[in-house]
Design an enzyme around this catalytic site. Sequence first.
Site, PDB file in Angstrom:
ATOM      1  N   GLY A 100       2.445   5.052   3.886  1.00 52.08           N
ATOM      2  CA  GLY A 100       1.510   5.873   5.294  1.00 52.08           C
ATOM      3  C   GLY A 100       0.213   5.749   5.526  1.00 52.08           C
ATOM      4  CG  ASP A 101      -2.045   5.438   9.302  1.00 50.57           C
ATOM      5  OD1 ASP A 101      -1.208   4.069   9.214  1.00 50.57           O
ATOM      6  OD2 ASP A 101      -1.524   5.938  10.293  1.00 50.57           O
ATOM      7  CG  HIS A 153      -1.546   1.310   1.698  1.00 49.67           C
ATOM      8  ND1 HIS A 153      -2.764   1.291   0.362  1.00 49.67           N
ATOM      9  CD2 HIS A 153      -1.709   1.959   1.921  1.00 49.67           C
ATOM     10  CE1 HIS A 153      -3.408   2.182   0.413  1.00 49.67           C
ATOM     11  NE2 HIS A 153      -2.651   3.556   2.282  1.00 49.67           N
ATOM     12  CG  ASP A 195      -5.097   2.452  -3.756  1.00 49.49           C
ATOM     13  OD1 ASP A 195      -4.634   2.577  -2.395  1.00 49.49           O
ATOM     14  OD2 ASP A 195      -5.160   1.741  -3.619  1.00 49.49           O
ATOM     15  N   GLY A 252      -5.916   8.336   4.342  1.00 46.02           N
ATOM     16  CA  GLY A 252      -5.713   9.433   4.375  1.00 46.02           C
ATOM     17  C   GLY A 252      -4.462  10.443   4.635  1.00 46.02           C
ATOM     18  NE  ARG A 294      15.305  19.265  15.292  1.00 45.14           N
ATOM     19  CZ  ARG A 294      14.749  19.834  16.503  1.00 45.14           C
ATOM     20  NH1 ARG A 294      14.729  20.472  17.328  1.00 45.14           N
ATOM     21  NH2 ARG A 294      15.453  21.441  15.328  1.00 45.14           N
ATOM     22  N   GLY A 322      -2.677  11.880   2.758  1.00 45.57           N
ATOM     23  CA  GLY A 322      -2.090  12.783   1.535  1.00 45.57           C
ATOM     24  C   GLY A 322      -1.495  12.472   0.394  1.00 45.57           C
ATOM     25  CE  LYS A 323      -0.936   5.997   1.154  1.00 46.45           C
ATOM     26  NZ  LYS A 323      -1.639   6.428   2.192  1.00 46.45           N
ATOM     27  CB  SER A 324      -3.080   9.819  -3.586  1.00 41.46           C
ATOM     28  OG  SER A 324      -3.482   8.566  -3.904  1.00 41.46           O
TER      29      SER A 324
END
Length: 311
Positions: free
Chosen positions: A154-155, A139, A178, A157, A244, A159-161
């Site tokens: 990432g989870d 995924h 996806d 929703g 960091r 904002g990957k796409s």
Amino acid sequence: MVNEVTVADLVKKTRLKVLQGDKYLDRVVTTSDISRPGLELTGYFKYYPAMRIQLLGITETSFAKNMTHDELLMVMRKMCAPETPTFVVSTDLEVPKELKQAAKENNIPILGTSLTSSRVLSNMTYYLSGKLAERQSVHGVLVDINGVGVMITGDSGVGKSETALELVRRGHRLVADDRVEVYAQDEQTLVGSAPAILNHLMEIRGIGIIDVMNLYGAGAVMQEDDVDLIVNLETWAPDVQFDRLGDKGDSQKILDVIVPKVSIPVKTGRNLAIIIESAAMNFRAQSMGYDATEVFDANLNKLIKENSKKD
């Protein structure tokens, strides 16, 4: 999950010529290993790998010329097993008539090429290794950023796409959205591509499905790419510590291939596309021998020494 390869696919992708049996190109190739039947020509079949493509070159055909017709026909009939996908003759060599007869009796195609045995073996192995390798669906989104294959995870929703779309608008190329189908090309290289149903497509919440190639052109997409770096998007939280200095050296293992990984906190106001672009360029710099963290450490140590002398 493993792809299926037919002899017809092999002919098309490795530019072989069909010398005989063009009606039987639907035979299936099940292994990327290629056999050079030397011992079999002497009559030794105890460990004959019948399921492999049988490659005949100068050595094999020269040996066959010294055999009698009956001896060679008997050997070729044994080599034409039900599971044998095809025979390949290299260097534009003449196909032994005994092989033609045995292959015709068993509906096995014979292919030819002007390339040397070593070259055609390398071409076929490279193609079959990729097509027949074990595949895993991950995924995420795979984008090529200036030659660096970055898989954004990432989870749902997070904002990957949307981030990938912004990267495409900045001139980079989409490989998969996806779902990314990955396979190990070798012990150090992971390759990813899009499932056929999602090829060139993206899902953007609020808009729906968009065709990236149609909107941004053929230069905005790629069929497949190496997965050089994994960027994991994580929702920012005040109690979570993020790297960091870039000296943690995190990684993720997929199909026994270790891929470098960085985690980026997602927070309102952050331009994730620029951050991921910078992460890719920093990865490329490190692969070329330049490490900004080492430079910072060297500068810090130098400053400490200078201050110590003043004291």
